[in-house]
Design a protein around this motif. Structure first.
Motif, short mmCIF file in Angstrom:
data_model
loop_
_atom_site.label_atom_id
_atom_site.label_comp_id
_atom_site.label_asym_id
_atom_site.label_seq_id
_atom_site.Cartn_x
_atom_site.Cartn_y
_atom_site.Cartn_z
N ASP A 96 0.85 -1.19 0.00
CA ASP A 96 0.00 0.00 0.00
C ASP A 96 0.89 1.24 0.00
OD1 ASP A 96 -1.74 2.03 0.39
OD2 ASP A 96 -2.75 1.17 2.14
N PRO A 97 0.74 2.07 -1.02
CA PRO A 97 1.63 3.23 -1.14
C PRO A 97 1.51 4.16 0.08
CG PRO A 97 0.25 3.00 -3.09
CD PRO A 97 -0.27 2.02 -2.07
N GLN A 98 0.31 4.33 0.56
CA GLN A 98 0.14 5.22 1.72
C GLN A 98 -0.10 4.41 2.98
OE1 GLN A 98 -2.81 5.79 -0.76
NE2 GLN A 98 -4.43 6.42 0.63
N ALA A 99 0.62 3.31 3.08
CA ALA A 99 0.38 2.39 4.18
C ALA A 99 0.49 3.10 5.52
CB ALA A 99 1.37 1.24 4.13
N VAL A 100 1.64 3.52 5.84
CA VAL A 100 1.82 4.17 7.12
C VAL A 100 2.43 5.54 6.85
CG1 VAL A 100 2.49 3.74 9.48
CG2 VAL A 100 2.48 1.89 7.84
N ARG A 101 2.34 6.38 7.82
CA ARG A 101 2.72 7.77 7.65
C ARG A 101 3.98 7.96 6.80
NH1 ARG A 101 -0.49 6.41 12.29
NH2 ARG A 101 1.50 5.71 13.03
N PRO A 102 5.14 7.72 7.35
CA PRO A 102 6.32 7.97 6.53
C PRO A 102 6.64 6.70 5.77
CG PRO A 102 6.91 7.58 8.83
CD PRO A 102 5.49 7.15 8.64
N ALA A 103 6.31 6.69 4.50
CA ALA A 103 6.31 5.47 3.68
C ALA A 103 7.11 4.37 4.35
CB ALA A 103 6.83 5.77 2.27
N LEU A 104 6.41 3.33 4.64
CA LEU A 104 6.86 2.30 5.57
C LEU A 104 8.35 1.97 5.48
CD1 LEU A 104 5.33 0.59 7.71
CD2 LEU A 104 5.41 -1.26 6.05
N GLY A 105 9.05 2.31 6.54
CA GLY A 105 10.44 1.89 6.65
C GLY A 105 11.39 2.60 5.71
N ASP A 106 10.95 3.67 5.13
CA ASP A 106 11.80 4.35 4.17
C ASP A 106 12.88 5.15 4.90
OD1 ASP A 106 12.84 5.24 1.88
OD2 ASP A 106 10.96 6.01 1.07
N ARG A 107 14.10 4.77 4.65
CA ARG A 107 15.20 5.58 5.14
C ARG A 107 15.61 6.51 4.01
NH1 ARG A 107 19.31 0.99 7.05
NH2 ARG A 107 19.55 0.97 4.79
N GLY A 108 16.54 7.36 4.26
CA GLY A 108 16.93 8.31 3.24
C GLY A 108 17.36 7.64 1.94
N ASP A 109 18.19 6.63 2.02
CA ASP A 109 18.67 5.96 0.82
C ASP A 109 17.58 5.13 0.16
OD1 ASP A 109 18.36 4.15 2.75
OD2 ASP A 109 20.35 3.26 2.61
N GLY A 110 17.92 4.40 -0.84
CA GLY A 110 16.89 3.66 -1.58
C GLY A 110 16.38 2.44 -0.87
N VAL A 111 17.09 1.95 0.12
CA VAL A 111 16.72 0.69 0.74
C VAL A 111 15.63 0.89 1.79
CG1 VAL A 111 17.57 -1.33 1.95
CG2 VAL A 111 19.09 -0.07 0.42
N ARG A 112 14.54 0.19 1.62
CA ARG A 112 13.48 0.29 2.59
C ARG A 112 13.57 -0.88 3.55
NH1 ARG A 112 7.81 1.07 0.68
NH2 ARG A 112 8.18 -0.83 -0.53
N VAL A 113 13.58 -0.59 4.82
CA VAL A 113 13.70 -1.62 5.84
C VAL A 113 12.57 -1.43 6.84
CG1 VAL A 113 15.12 -2.44 7.73
CG2 VAL A 113 16.19 -1.81 5.57
N VAL A 114 12.04 -2.54 7.31
CA VAL A 114 10.97 -2.44 8.28
C VAL A 114 11.25 -3.42 9.43
CG1 VAL A 114 9.51 -4.16 7.14
CG2 VAL A 114 8.46 -2.40 8.57
N SER A 115 10.97 -2.99 10.64
CA SER A 115 11.14 -3.89 11.78
C SER A 115 9.83 -4.62 12.04
CB SER A 115 11.55 -3.10 13.01
OG SER A 115 10.47 -2.33 13.47
N SER A 116 9.95 -5.73 12.76
CA SER A 116 8.74 -6.47 13.08
C SER A 116 7.78 -5.61 13.90
CB SER A 116 9.08 -7.76 13.84
OG SER A 116 9.69 -7.46 15.08
N ALA A 117 8.33 -4.72 14.73
CA ALA A 117 7.47 -3.87 15.55
C ALA A 117 6.65 -2.91 14.69
CB ALA A 117 8.32 -3.09 16.56
N GLU A 118 7.32 -2.29 13.71
CA GLU A 118 6.62 -1.36 12.82
C GLU A 118 5.53 -2.07 12.04
OE1 GLU A 118 9.23 1.68 10.51
OE2 GLU A 118 10.51 -0.04 10.93
N LEU A 119 5.94 -3.16 11.37
CA LEU A 119 5.00 -3.85 10.49
C LEU A 119 3.84 -4.44 11.31
CD1 LEU A 119 4.16 -4.77 7.74
CD2 LEU A 119 5.81 -6.65 7.88
N ALA A 120 4.16 -4.94 12.48
CA ALA A 120 3.11 -5.50 13.33
C ALA A 120 2.10 -4.44 13.73
CB ALA A 120 3.72 -6.15 14.57
N ALA A 121 2.62 -3.25 14.06
CA ALA A 121 1.72 -2.17 14.43
C ALA A 121 0.81 -1.81 13.26
CB ALA A 121 2.51 -0.95 14.89
#
Lengths: 248, 248
Positions: A47-72
């Motif tokens: 989902d593009p607008q899944a969570v507020r700051p595009a889920l797990g997006d860090r400054g660089d191109g790599v998107r990372v998400v923790s189990s805590a974030e995704l679970a929430a």
DNA sequence: TCATGTGAACATGTTCACAGCT
DNA sequence: AGCTGTGAACATGTTCACATGA
């Protein structure tokens, strides 16, 4: 069940996992509850607008998400989520989290979500017409391949751009159209014959909106959605709530 | 397992955000799975053409049914059925079975099925319109009490004999109409605000057809029906089936 | 005799807590 | 330090088997 799941409805045993190619995948059986949640995670992740700051997006191109974030975001317990993902053979990175793109890829693989599935609707009444036009279906890898009914008044008419065909032709139409999933939206009395026609047409996966049980050969999966039953469970909740809160 | 005779639903199953059960009923707390099945038993027992020779009808006026008969008709395990009925405080007669009329009465009592419940539909699109006209709702003690939307194009139009009203008026309409159950059939993005409006209107029981989770205060029960998720679970079944049966 | 009601075994699902890796 | 992966405890649900009582 969801339990949804009523009268033994959608509760069930673990199913053999798809065993794909790449080296590291141990094909443990994936519990049914996990399959359901994987679909939820996939929706949240894509989902593009899944969570507020595009889920797990860090400054660089790599998107990372923790189990805590995704679970929430998915509304589940983090430990359970990690257990779910462990069935993917997924490699989260300790101290960091999960690579979003890899995660999406892996979930899509086990769910078969990179395939496109074509669906036949049987019983084009109120509900059938609504589903034929339901965006949520076409939107996530499912397309309506055919509409069937037995009512000669309806056969030949067009709904949502598709001509309603005679259920008796299912045996020819379904294979020709590459249909592998059937959805029954007939009245209760017609559900069993609808199921029979689908099974004869080579369908092994059926979503049944009609109340009551339908009998199918082993190997055919039937999932049931019983709207009246859902309401009745809410009615029970209302009854308990009122009885419990108001004078006893 | 073949759902249905074997059902996540929804339940089973699905990932409904619900408050933990504050066991409420006078005797023992009734497990959720049992509540779902009780509704199924009730349907079978009250269906005039339920089973071949009107269920349990002996020559005289007294209708009696054994756990084996009823379990077969409902598609569940007889022992589980007996355990379910034991929560009713029901007294079957050993060696004989259950008095059908007593059973119906007792199940109706715990499910609140002798009440009539009025339902509000929020989001009158394809699906909402279909549900507004769905016979299965009015048929079993549930009636549509109001239709809501936020689209000014829709407000004021009539669907299934009811005028679509502004969701902003829910707070006045729901109490006035005696509505206690809300059904959300909005698009995903509008589901949370629909839920908020229902909660503000004093609704404690919500059936949500929109994908994604909605957040509600404790004490509000939300049941979710996720059509795309059901299809995705069938897709998983198809994928496993094909990968397992065909060459790998 | 015969079907209920239930203890007990089993199966599945959820959550906690922490070891182990980066 | 921080987060994953998972053993183990817990909770729920299902099924078996049989004692019990009409």
């Amino acid at each position: 069940m969801t339990r949804q799941a009523g009268g033994e409805n959608n509760a069930g045993s673990a199913v053999a996992a798809a065993a794909p190619d790449l080296g590291r995948t141990r094909s443990r059986a994936i519990p049914e509850a996990t399959v359901g949640r994987l679909a939820v995670y996939l929706r949240v992740l894509t989902d593009p607008q899944a969570v507020r700051p595009a889920l797990g997006d860090r400054g660089d191109g790599v998107r990372v998400v923790s189990s805590a974030e995704l679970a929430a975001a998915a509304g589940v317990n983090p430990a359970g989520l990690r257990r779910d993902l462990s069935f993917l053979g997924s490699h989260g990175v300790r101290g960091v989290g999960y690579d979003v793109d890899t995660l999406i890829e892996q979930i899509q693989r086990v769910l078969g979500a990179h395939h496109h599935f074509r669906v036949a609707l049987v019983g084009i009444g109120n509900l059938g017409q609504a589903l034929a036009g339901y965006a949520g279906f076409g939107g996530r890898g499912f397309g309506i391949g055919a509409l069937f009914d037995v009512d000669v008044e309806k056969i030949g008419r067009t709904v949502a751009g598709l001509r309603i065909r005679d259920l008796a032709d299912a045996q020819e139409v379904c294979p020709a159209e590459g249909i592998t999933i059937g959805v029954i939206t007939t009245p209760e009395g017609a559900a069993q014959s609808a199921a029979d026609a689908l099974v004869t047409a080579g369908i092994f996966s059926i979503l049944n909106f009609a109340p009551g049980k339908i009998v199918v050969p082993a190997g055919v999966e039937v999932r049931r959605v019983d709207l009246a039953l859902e309401l009745q469970m809410l009615a029970f909740h209302e009854t308990s709530r009122v009885d419990g809160v108001v004078a006893r």
